[in-house]
Structures are given as C-alpha cells and as structure tokens.
Design a protein around this motif. Structure first.
Motif, mmCIF file in Angstrom:
data_model
loop_
_atom_site.group_PDB
_atom_site.id
_atom_site.type_symbol
_atom_site.label_atom_id
_atom_site.label_comp_id
_atom_site.label_asym_id
_atom_site.label_seq_id
_atom_site.Cartn_x
_atom_site.Cartn_y
_atom_site.Cartn_z
ATOM 1 N N GLU A 131 1.559 -2.878 4.122
ATOM 2 C CA GLU A 131 0.809 -3.783 3.248
ATOM 3 C C GLU A 131 -0.637 -3.814 3.715
ATOM 4 N N ASP A 132 -1.469 -4.571 3.004
ATOM 5 C CA ASP A 132 -2.879 -4.627 3.372
ATOM 6 C C ASP A 132 -3.090 -5.134 4.794
ATOM 7 N N ARG A 133 -2.270 -6.088 5.255
ATOM 8 C CA ARG A 133 -2.481 -6.650 6.591
ATOM 9 C C ARG A 133 -1.230 -6.671 7.471
ATOM 10 N N SER A 134 -0.165 -6.018 7.042
ATOM 11 C CA SER A 134 1.046 -6.020 7.867
ATOM 12 C C SER A 134 1.867 -4.765 7.616
ATOM 13 N N GLU A 135 2.878 -4.611 8.452
ATOM 14 C CA GLU A 135 3.773 -3.476 8.365
ATOM 15 C C GLU A 135 5.140 -3.916 8.875
ATOM 16 N N PHE A 136 6.201 -3.536 8.186
ATOM 17 C CA PHE A 136 7.548 -3.942 8.582
ATOM 18 C C PHE A 136 8.574 -3.023 7.944
ATOM 19 N N LEU A 137 9.849 -3.224 8.325
ATOM 20 C CA LEU A 137 10.958 -2.430 7.803
ATOM 21 C C LEU A 137 11.783 -3.236 6.812
ATOM 22 N N TYR A 169 0.810 -1.219 0.000
ATOM 23 C CA TYR A 169 0.000 0.000 0.000
ATOM 24 C C TYR A 169 0.845 1.271 0.000
ATOM 25 N N ALA A 170 1.952 1.267 0.758
ATOM 26 C CA ALA A 170 2.783 2.466 0.832
ATOM 27 C C ALA A 170 4.207 2.101 1.226
ATOM 28 N N LEU A 171 5.142 2.914 0.760
ATOM 29 C CA LEU A 171 6.557 2.808 1.118
ATOM 30 C C LEU A 171 6.951 4.164 1.693
ATOM 31 N N LEU A 172 7.399 4.157 2.942
ATOM 32 C CA LEU A 172 7.754 5.400 3.613
ATOM 33 C C LEU A 172 9.194 5.343 4.102
ATOM 34 N N PRO A 173 9.929 6.453 3.994
ATOM 35 C CA PRO A 173 11.286 6.458 4.547
ATOM 36 C C PRO A 173 11.221 6.359 6.068
ATOM 37 N N TYR A 174 12.158 5.614 6.633
ATOM 38 C CA TYR A 174 12.237 5.422 8.078
ATOM 39 C C TYR A 174 13.698 5.583 8.477
ATOM 40 N N ASP A 222 13.161 11.723 1.136
ATOM 41 C CA ASP A 222 11.893 11.906 1.841
ATOM 42 C C ASP A 222 10.679 11.444 1.040
ATOM 43 N N ALA A 223 10.904 10.936 -0.161
ATOM 44 C CA ALA A 223 9.779 10.522 -1.018
ATOM 45 C C ALA A 223 9.033 9.337 -0.415
ATOM 46 N N VAL A 224 7.730 9.489 -0.350
ATOM 47 C CA VAL A 224 6.833 8.409 0.044
ATOM 48 C C VAL A 224 6.176 7.937 -1.243
ATOM 49 N N TRP A 225 6.007 6.630 -1.389
ATOM 50 C CA TRP A 225 5.369 6.056 -2.574
ATOM 51 C C TRP A 225 4.065 5.392 -2.163
ATOM 52 N N PHE A 226 2.997 5.713 -2.894
ATOM 53 C CA PHE A 226 1.683 5.134 -2.623
ATOM 54 C C PHE A 226 1.204 4.297 -3.791
ATOM 55 N N ASN A 227 0.548 3.199 -3.473
ATOM 56 C CA ASN A 227 -0.142 2.378 -4.466
ATOM 57 C C ASN A 227 -1.429 3.116 -4.823
ATOM 58 N N PHE A 228 -1.606 3.417 -6.103
ATOM 59 C CA PHE A 228 -2.790 4.141 -6.562
ATOM 60 C C PHE A 228 -4.075 3.493 -6.053
ATOM 61 N N ASP A 229 -4.157 2.164 -6.133
ATOM 62 C CA ASP A 229 -5.371 1.447 -5.747
ATOM 63 C C ASP A 229 -5.612 1.414 -4.243
ATOM 64 N N ALA A 230 -4.614 1.730 -3.441
ATOM 65 C CA ALA A 230 -4.744 1.642 -1.986
ATOM 66 C C ALA A 230 -5.153 2.955 -1.337
ATOM 67 N N VAL A 231 -5.159 4.042 -2.089
ATOM 68 C CA VAL A 231 -5.497 5.350 -1.528
ATOM 69 C C VAL A 231 -7.006 5.578 -1.633
ATOM 70 N N ASP A 232 -7.645 5.709 -0.470
ATOM 71 C CA ASP A 232 -9.082 5.978 -0.432
ATOM 72 C C ASP A 232 -9.398 7.468 -0.437
ATOM 73 N N LEU A 233 -8.607 8.248 0.295
ATOM 74 C CA LEU A 233 -8.920 9.665 0.455
ATOM 75 C C LEU A 233 -7.672 10.438 0.844
ATOM 76 N N VAL A 234 -7.578 11.664 0.343
ATOM 77 C CA VAL A 234 -6.519 12.593 0.758
ATOM 78 C C VAL A 234 -7.230 13.838 1.252
ATOM 79 N N GLU A 235 -6.923 14.251 2.490
ATOM 80 C CA GLU A 235 -7.537 15.467 3.010
ATOM 81 C C GLU A 235 -6.516 16.308 3.757
ATOM 82 N N SER A 236 -6.875 17.553 3.999
ATOM 83 C CA SER A 236 -6.014 18.470 4.754
ATOM 84 C C SER A 236 -5.909 18.007 6.193
ATOM 85 N N ASP A 237 -4.719 18.177 6.768
ATOM 86 C CA ASP A 237 -4.514 17.891 8.182
ATOM 87 C C ASP A 237 -4.789 19.182 8.943
#
Length: 184
Positions: free
Chosen positions: A34-40, A17-22, A101-116
């Motif tokens: 991922e859809d059901r997990s998260e790891f480094l 679903y997403a790749l984020l720098p850590y 700092d680039a975050v990568w998102f799966n197009f199909d996994a993004v439901d909504l983007v809103e202001s924080d």
C-alpha cells in the motif's frame, strides 16, 4: 518486508499499489503493498482481485469483458476493480490473471518501468511510494500493460462524460405544463 502482520482477506482500494504472490513454503499468499504499509493476506492474488470486484458490486468476468471491449486486448487485459469517488480503480496483471505468479499493479501507482541491468534480467517497477518491485518479466511487456491500462482509463472517462452530458440534456428538456383539472 517491513510489517509482518497478516489478515485473512483484503479489499483493494485506492491506496493499494501492488499485489504480489508470496509463497510460505506450503501455499501461496498475497503480499500487499500500500502507499504506507505492507503486509500479507492469506489468499491468492486472484482471489483478492475477484473478491474486490465483488465488493464493488461487479465481477471479474464483467470487468474483463468491459476491458476487452474498451481496449481490444484479449490476453491479460487491465481491469476496473471498482469506482472510487468517480475515478476508476484500474489494475493490470503481469501474467494471465489465474496464473499463480501474476502480480497486479495499480495503474496510478506505477511511476516507471525499466530494464533490470543488474544481471538478473527482467524489469524494475518503481512505485509512487518509493518502493521498487523486481520482476522476471520483460519491461516492454510491462510498459504495454501500463499503456493498455491508460487506454482503459481514457475509455472509461469518455463514457462517463457522455453519460453526464446525456443526463444534463434530459434534465434540461422542457415539458408542457400540466393541465389543471377543476375539482368537481
């Protein structure tokens, strides 16, 4: 982060679903959602994306050129990492792809983007699995990136349909019967 496991490398797939720098204080790794997990993963987001393109028999360069042609976006275009059972695996970056700092998102996994609006500014990205990602990126910029990714999908699907139509036409063409030559 729920799961503290990590691996040396990772190949993007449809449940990524997403790749984020850590940053662990010494170097930058990739946090995979991922859809059901998260790891480094012990490599940068850029390395994860480029090696995944190679896994699917492509390259970051060719994926970028294809996207630039398809959606006419030169700066941080979405890319097709590979094809998964006939469907394009489309990811889009929040910054220039080589930016740490680039975050990568799966197009199909993004439901909504809103202001924080919590006072931090930036955006909140809601993923299909219920996870949220807070970013210091304009929601307008993220919505544009998501829209470009949708345009890339439509371009790919039209090209796929044209190719299927051409193959059907070639298969239906009739050829004259072969001439039988008598054996001497």
């Amino acid at each position: 982060m729920g799961n503290k496991n990590h691996s040396l490398s990772y190949t993007i797939c449809s449940n990524t679903y997403a790749l984020l720098p850590y940053n662990d204080g010494r170097r930058t790794w990739t946090r995979v959602i991922e859809d059901r997990s998260e790891f480094l993963v012990e490599e940068s987001t850029y390395k994860t994306v480029t090696s995944s393109c190679s896994f699917y028999r492509g390259s970051m360069e060719s994926a970028t050129l294809y996207a630039q042609k398809a959606v006419r976006v030169k700066h941080k275009p979405p890319i097709i990492i590979g094809e998964y059972y006939g469907n394009p695996l489309i990811f889009f970056p929040t910054h220039s792809p080589k930016n740490k700092d680039a975050v990568w998102f799966n197009f199909d996994a993004v439901d909504l983007v809103e202001s924080d609006d919590s006072g931090r500014g930036g955006s909140i990205v809601y993923l299909s699995n219920g996870e949220t990602v807070h970013l210091d990126v304009s929601p307008i910029a993220l919505r544009n990136q998501h829209s470009f990714a949708g345009s890339l999908r439509r371009y790919f699907k039209r090209a796929q349909e044209m190719h299927k139509h051409q193959m059907t036409y070639v298969a239906k063409r009739t050829y004259p019967p072969r001439t039988q030559y008598p054996l001497d």
